[in-house]
Design a protein around this motif. Sequence first.
Motif, PDB file in Angstrom:
ATOM      1  N   VAL A 355       0.854  -1.187   0.000  1.00 33.61           N
ATOM      2  CA  VAL A 355       0.000   0.000   0.000  1.00 33.61           C
ATOM      3  C   VAL A 355       0.892   1.240   0.000  1.00 33.61           C
ATOM      4  CG1 VAL A 355      -1.672   1.333   1.345  1.00 33.61           C
ATOM      5  CG2 VAL A 355      -1.900  -1.154   1.176  1.00 33.61           C
ATOM      6  N   VAL A 356       0.571   2.192  -0.862  1.00 32.34           N
ATOM      7  CA  VAL A 356       1.313   3.452  -0.924  1.00 32.34           C
ATOM      8  C   VAL A 356       0.342   4.605  -0.726  1.00 32.34           C
ATOM      9  CG1 VAL A 356       2.625   5.025  -2.409  1.00 32.34           C
ATOM     10  CG2 VAL A 356       3.180   2.590  -2.385  1.00 32.34           C
ATOM     11  N   VAL A 383      -4.034  10.165  -1.186  1.00 32.32           N
ATOM     12  CA  VAL A 383      -4.642   9.028  -1.866  1.00 32.32           C
ATOM     13  C   VAL A 383      -3.933   7.761  -1.411  1.00 32.32           C
ATOM     14  CG1 VAL A 383      -5.254  10.409  -3.882  1.00 32.32           C
ATOM     15  CG2 VAL A 383      -3.096   9.147  -3.874  1.00 32.32           C
ATOM     16  N   MET A 384      -4.621   6.637  -1.540  1.00 35.77           N
ATOM     17  CA  MET A 384      -4.049   5.342  -1.177  1.00 35.77           C
ATOM     18  C   MET A 384      -4.186   4.396  -2.356  1.00 35.77           C
ATOM     19  SD  MET A 384      -5.153   2.654   1.817  1.00 35.77           S
ATOM     20  CE  MET A 384      -6.152   1.584   0.779  1.00 35.77           C
ATOM     21  N   ALA A 385      -3.092   3.741  -2.715  1.00 32.41           N
ATOM     22  CA  ALA A 385      -3.105   2.795  -3.826  1.00 32.41           C
ATOM     23  C   ALA A 385      -2.574   1.452  -3.350  1.00 32.41           C
ATOM     24  CB  ALA A 385      -2.257   3.314  -4.983  1.00 32.41           C
ATOM     25  N   ILE A 386      -3.067   0.382  -3.963  1.00 33.10           N
ATOM     26  CA  ILE A 386      -2.676  -0.979  -3.603  1.00 33.10           C
ATOM     27  C   ILE A 386      -2.105  -1.673  -4.834  1.00 33.10           C
ATOM     28  CG2 ILE A 386      -3.497  -3.221  -2.758  1.00 33.10           C
ATOM     29  CD1 ILE A 386      -5.722  -1.756  -1.295  1.00 33.10           C
ATOM     30  N   LEU A 394       2.957   2.728  -6.373  1.00 32.22           N
ATOM     31  CA  LEU A 394       3.416   4.114  -6.506  1.00 32.22           C
ATOM     32  C   LEU A 394       2.853   4.748  -7.771  1.00 32.22           C
ATOM     33  CD1 LEU A 394       5.221   6.470  -5.565  1.00 32.22           C
ATOM     34  CD2 LEU A 394       7.078   5.449  -6.909  1.00 32.22           C
ATOM     35  N   GLN A 395       2.916   4.029  -8.885  1.00 30.40           N
ATOM     36  CA  GLN A 395       2.389   4.558 -10.143  1.00 30.40           C
ATOM     37  C   GLN A 395       0.896   4.872 -10.024  1.00 30.40           C
ATOM     38  OE1 GLN A 395       4.792   5.646 -12.128  1.00 30.40           O
ATOM     39  NE2 GLN A 395       4.484   4.329 -13.914  1.00 30.40           N
ATOM     40  N   ALA A 405      -0.450  14.215 -13.433  1.00 28.79           N
ATOM     41  CA  ALA A 405       0.710  13.330 -13.550  1.00 28.79           C
ATOM     42  C   ALA A 405       0.297  12.002 -14.173  1.00 28.79           C
ATOM     43  CB  ALA A 405       1.339  13.093 -12.182  1.00 28.79           C
ATOM     44  N   GLU A 406       1.130  11.504 -15.087  1.00 26.72           N
ATOM     45  CA  GLU A 406       0.892  10.206 -15.711  1.00 26.72           C
ATOM     46  C   GLU A 406       1.442   9.064 -14.862  1.00 26.72           C
ATOM     47  OE1 GLU A 406      -0.831   9.743 -18.372  1.00 26.72           O
ATOM     48  OE2 GLU A 406      -1.081  11.842 -18.949  1.00 26.72           O
ATOM     49  N   GLY A 407       2.138   9.421 -13.817  1.00 28.55           N
ATOM     50  CA  GLY A 407       2.831   8.456 -12.976  1.00 28.55           C
ATOM     51  C   GLY A 407       4.177   9.041 -12.613  1.00 28.55           C
TER      52      GLY A 407
END
Length: 479
Positions: A355-356, A383-386, A394-395, A405-407
């Motif tokens: 998780v980021v 925001v939280m991404a898995i 991260l992307q 941002a595209e990443g």
Amino acid sequence: MTLTHRHPLPETVLVLGSAALKIGEAGEFDYSGSQAIKALKEEGIRVVLVNPNVATIQTSEHLADEVYFTPVTPEFVTRVIETEQPDGILLGFGGQTALNCGVELYRRGVFEQHHVRILGAPIESVIDTENRERFTTRLAEIDVATPRSVATASVDAAVRAAEKIGYPVMVRGAYALGGLGSAICRDVTQLQTAAARAFAHTDQLLVEEYLEGWKEIEYEVVRDAADTCLTICNMENLDPMGIHTGESIVVAPSQTLSDTEYQMLREVAIRVVRHLGIIGECNIQYALDPGSQQYRVIEINARLSRSSALASKATGYPLAFVAAKLALGKTLVELENSVTRVTRACFEPALDYVVVKTPRWDLDKFPGVTSRIGSAMKSVGEVMAIGRKFEEALQKALRMLDTGAEGLVGNSYNDAAPIRELLSQPTDRRIFAVAEALQQGMTVNEIHAITHIDRWFLYKMANVVKIDARLRSLSGDLD
């Protein structure tokens, strides 16, 4: 308290909300307060809520039995207590605002006068974690390391403390929200300015050694009245010490700790929570020397926090709901995990994914405000991404920020400042500066020497840059 001497359930409980949304106290405390209300209602308890913010879930008609849209201040809460005569009060679900209000009510004798029982962490435990001098003294009793520090009450005293410790120093205010009043000071002029600003918000300032380049690690811990203690989640800041957790990219579970380091910090966290007598949920923050196994406990929050909300979402463990039940005297063995509906609350979650959490800033809305980030919060959301891997999470997180941002790569990079300056002086766009530095040919070791970001993270970001370059070589300019 033991299982055989459990207090009877209160009939009416007062819950303090976090009031207006502000930097350091946002939607996560609406979440924690709402979960606490649901937990109390499930036990048949009448709930009275104090929260002036109408734009929250917890003030919805179907939750609390009575809502007072008044400021969360000692004066207004005292009047609510006089009117409602609650049996108990929850202080740990409304952030620093609710906690500070509760401490002041305790000092004024309001709880004793009206026979209101403080549920969850004892008020003395709360004061132990918030008063910087008591914090250091209490942890020293169990041989837990804290930064060398001196608690001060004036600018002159802060200057004398810094001379004793040696520059650079970190200053932290007591009972502060979002790192308010904190700063890194490298000389006496910076210290005098920072101390004068801090004393406008607090009557106590801690001057401590600055642990430059050390990692920042967090553990979320729960403990019940039967002394069962669990670590629910551990997290690691991508940025080193000196950048507020709310300003840093945070990764869960930690990725760069050895098993020895992980178990050492876990044992210390449990020992601290037991020593302080905290019941419910607790967040403990460490500085860890990457070159040795030295650590320092830098902060303890005996309440739900931003990190608690992240840990709940990351693990599927309903920390706020469980903490409210524990405050009533329930035990972890008794409680079902209300998310999984399969495991009990005494099971520690295990993650097979990464998780980021990435902060979101809106600094462009404020002309003249510096884009530099540091020990005080400026971010207004996150925001939280898995993902299965750090690179994937991260992307996803960088794309979800809704900043265009595209990443990590594939963006229009137009910062005019020299790349080494952007790396050494962190801004809200440093993560993109790291990617640009890698694309310009700087090595991981060079970037690490400037930023102190762990090489593991830098190698992972270098992987993304290499894949981007490979794709461009195969298919031409992707732009």
